[in-house]
Design a protein around this motif. Sequence first.
Motif, short mmCIF file in Angstrom:
data_model
loop_
_atom_site.label_atom_id
_atom_site.label_comp_id
_atom_site.label_asym_id
_atom_site.label_seq_id
_atom_site.Cartn_x
_atom_site.Cartn_y
_atom_site.Cartn_z
N VAL A 1 0.86 -1.18 0.00
CA VAL A 1 0.00 0.00 0.00
C VAL A 1 0.89 1.24 0.00
CG1 VAL A 1 -1.88 1.21 1.17
CG2 VAL A 1 -1.77 -1.30 1.25
N HIS A 2 0.66 2.14 -0.94
CA HIS A 2 1.54 3.29 -1.11
C HIS A 2 0.72 4.47 -1.61
CE1 HIS A 2 1.29 1.27 -4.98
NE2 HIS A 2 1.62 2.40 -5.57
N ALA A 3 1.36 5.63 -1.63
CA ALA A 3 0.65 6.84 -2.05
C ALA A 3 1.64 7.90 -2.50
CB ALA A 3 -0.21 7.39 -0.91
N ALA A 4 1.19 8.73 -3.42
CA ALA A 4 1.93 9.93 -3.77
C ALA A 4 1.71 10.98 -2.69
CB ALA A 4 1.47 10.45 -5.14
N GLN A 5 2.30 12.17 -2.89
CA GLN A 5 2.10 13.28 -1.96
C GLN A 5 2.46 14.58 -2.67
OE1 GLN A 5 4.85 13.67 1.35
NE2 GLN A 5 6.21 12.14 0.43
N PRO A 6 1.99 15.71 -2.13
CA PRO A 6 2.35 16.99 -2.73
C PRO A 6 3.86 17.22 -2.69
CG PRO A 6 0.50 17.24 -1.22
CD PRO A 6 1.04 15.85 -1.02
N HIS A 7 4.34 18.03 -3.60
CA HIS A 7 5.77 18.32 -3.72
C HIS A 7 6.06 19.65 -3.01
CE1 HIS A 7 9.77 18.68 -5.14
NE2 HIS A 7 9.65 17.84 -6.14
N HIS A 8 6.81 19.58 -1.90
CA HIS A 8 7.12 20.79 -1.13
C HIS A 8 8.59 21.18 -1.24
CE1 HIS A 8 3.13 20.70 0.52
NE2 HIS A 8 3.30 19.50 1.06
N GLY A 9 9.30 20.55 -2.16
CA GLY A 9 10.72 20.85 -2.32
C GLY A 9 10.98 21.80 -3.47
N HIS A 10 12.17 21.68 -4.02
CA HIS A 10 12.58 22.56 -5.12
C HIS A 10 12.99 21.78 -6.36
CE1 HIS A 10 12.49 25.96 -2.36
NE2 HIS A 10 13.19 25.23 -1.50
N ARG A 11 13.34 20.49 -6.20
CA ARG A 11 13.82 19.69 -7.32
C ARG A 11 12.69 18.83 -7.86
NH1 ARG A 11 18.67 17.10 -3.81
NH2 ARG A 11 16.77 16.39 -2.76
N PRO A 12 12.44 18.84 -9.17
CA PRO A 12 11.47 17.92 -9.73
C PRO A 12 11.87 16.47 -9.43
CG PRO A 12 12.03 19.59 -11.34
CD PRO A 12 12.99 19.75 -10.19
N ARG A 13 10.85 15.64 -9.24
CA ARG A 13 11.11 14.23 -8.95
C ARG A 13 10.78 13.40 -10.18
NH1 ARG A 13 7.08 10.10 -6.54
NH2 ARG A 13 6.60 10.29 -8.76
N PHE A 14 11.81 12.76 -10.72
CA PHE A 14 11.66 11.91 -11.90
C PHE A 14 11.76 10.46 -11.48
CE2 PHE A 14 12.79 14.75 -15.78
CZ PHE A 14 11.90 15.72 -15.33
N MET A 15 10.69 9.71 -11.72
CA MET A 15 10.63 8.32 -11.29
C MET A 15 9.76 7.55 -12.25
SD MET A 15 8.91 6.68 -7.86
CE MET A 15 7.29 6.65 -8.67
N ALA A 16 10.08 6.28 -12.45
CA ALA A 16 9.21 5.35 -13.18
C ALA A 16 8.64 4.35 -12.20
CB ALA A 16 10.01 4.62 -14.27
N GLN A 17 7.43 3.88 -12.48
CA GLN A 17 6.83 2.87 -11.60
C GLN A 17 6.21 1.73 -12.43
OE1 GLN A 17 4.07 5.30 -9.23
NE2 GLN A 17 2.43 4.75 -10.65
N PRO A 18 7.06 1.02 -13.17
CA PRO A 18 6.55 -0.07 -14.02
C PRO A 18 6.32 -1.34 -13.21
CG PRO A 18 8.90 -0.01 -14.21
CD PRO A 18 8.53 1.15 -13.31
N PRO A 19 5.49 -2.23 -13.73
CA PRO A 19 5.40 -3.56 -13.14
C PRO A 19 6.50 -4.46 -13.69
CG PRO A 19 3.87 -3.40 -14.96
CD PRO A 19 4.51 -2.03 -14.83
N LEU A 20 6.86 -5.47 -12.93
CA LEU A 20 7.56 -6.63 -13.48
C LEU A 20 6.50 -7.68 -13.71
CD1 LEU A 20 10.37 -7.87 -14.18
CD2 LEU A 20 10.27 -8.98 -11.93
N HIS A 21 6.39 -8.15 -14.95
CA HIS A 21 5.35 -9.12 -15.29
C HIS A 21 5.84 -10.54 -15.02
CE1 HIS A 21 2.77 -6.12 -17.01
NE2 HIS A 21 3.72 -5.71 -17.84
N PRO A 22 4.95 -11.41 -14.56
CA PRO A 22 5.32 -12.82 -14.35
C PRO A 22 5.33 -13.59 -15.67
CG PRO A 22 3.04 -12.49 -13.74
CD PRO A 22 3.57 -11.13 -14.12
N ALA A 23 6.24 -14.54 -15.78
CA ALA A 23 6.26 -15.44 -16.94
C ALA A 23 5.27 -16.59 -16.75
CB ALA A 23 7.66 -15.99 -17.16
N VAL A 24 5.00 -16.92 -15.50
CA VAL A 24 4.03 -17.96 -15.15
C VAL A 24 3.20 -17.44 -13.98
CG1 VAL A 24 5.48 -19.87 -15.94
CG2 VAL A 24 5.70 -19.06 -13.58
N PRO A 25 1.97 -17.92 -13.82
CA PRO A 25 1.14 -17.42 -12.73
C PRO A 25 1.75 -17.74 -11.36
CG PRO A 25 -0.19 -18.59 -14.35
CD PRO A 25 1.24 -18.87 -14.69
N HIS A 26 1.52 -16.84 -10.41
CA HIS A 26 1.85 -17.15 -9.02
C HIS A 26 0.97 -18.29 -8.53
CE1 HIS A 26 4.24 -13.54 -8.85
NE2 HIS A 26 3.20 -12.76 -9.09
N GLU A 27 1.53 -19.12 -7.65
CA GLU A 27 0.77 -20.24 -7.09
C GLU A 27 0.82 -20.17 -5.56
OE1 GLU A 27 -1.03 -22.16 -8.79
OE2 GLU A 27 -0.28 -21.85 -10.83
#
Length: 253
Positions: free
Chosen positions: A207-233
């Motif tokens: 469980v996670h969340a973004a938040q307002p930006h109160h700093g001075h530097r832009p935040r550059f981030m990617a949030q991709p999934p890693l996809h499974p090759a086979v289903p979780h069991e």
Amino acid sequence: MADAMVERFVRDGFVKIEQAFPDRTARECASRLWAETGFDPDDPATWVKPVHRVGDMTAEPFVEAANTPVLHDVFDRLVGPGRWVPRRSLGTFPLRFPHEEEPDDAGWHIEASYSGDGVAWAHANVRSKDRALLMLFLFSEVGEADSPTRIRVGSHLDVPPILEPYGEDGVSIFDVAARVEAASAHRPLAYATGRPGDVYLCHPFLVHAAQPHHGHRPRFMAQPPLHPAVPHELERTDGAYSPVEIAIREGLR
């Protein structure tokens, strides 16, 4: 160290891999992301909104960032050898800027992983269909004032009992958002801070969340999934559970 990392992942729901990809790669990716925004890196007056989203990036620096030997080794440890698919792109990118306007996407949630009922990418089920990990790739320096992703430590263990009644079909993450937020409210907070090249590898149910930006530097981030090759069991006759599966089973106890 490998055993300790796996234990942290199962307990906390995430691990931070410092300098998972080279600084030169992070700088090249950041430069390409600036070009996608149309903003001027040296003129904050051009940063006209708090969040600018960039879609999938397939250029070589982004593919390189996602496929270092360090990351592949950790994918094997957390998901299992042969159980994940290498990324051939990187995205999406919620780029956050200092701005007087508040963002409208700062609620607590888990990530969706597949479509259902005519809604694209809005569902999750207890086996985490189509998602092996949530990953946070940092392409800029991120301190606590720079809108780092907020993480509820250990919250991935609160989610399986919420999803289990919906079976294989799963449920829209929006339909269970309030329950997910309430169930994890007691968890301590961590912040996804770090340097360019750092990567947070997170359990799909964290469980996670973004938040307002109160700093001075832009935040550059990617949030991709890693996809499974086979289903979780969740029931394996050989007992060869991955840490992702072990954590889901722990949450269902």
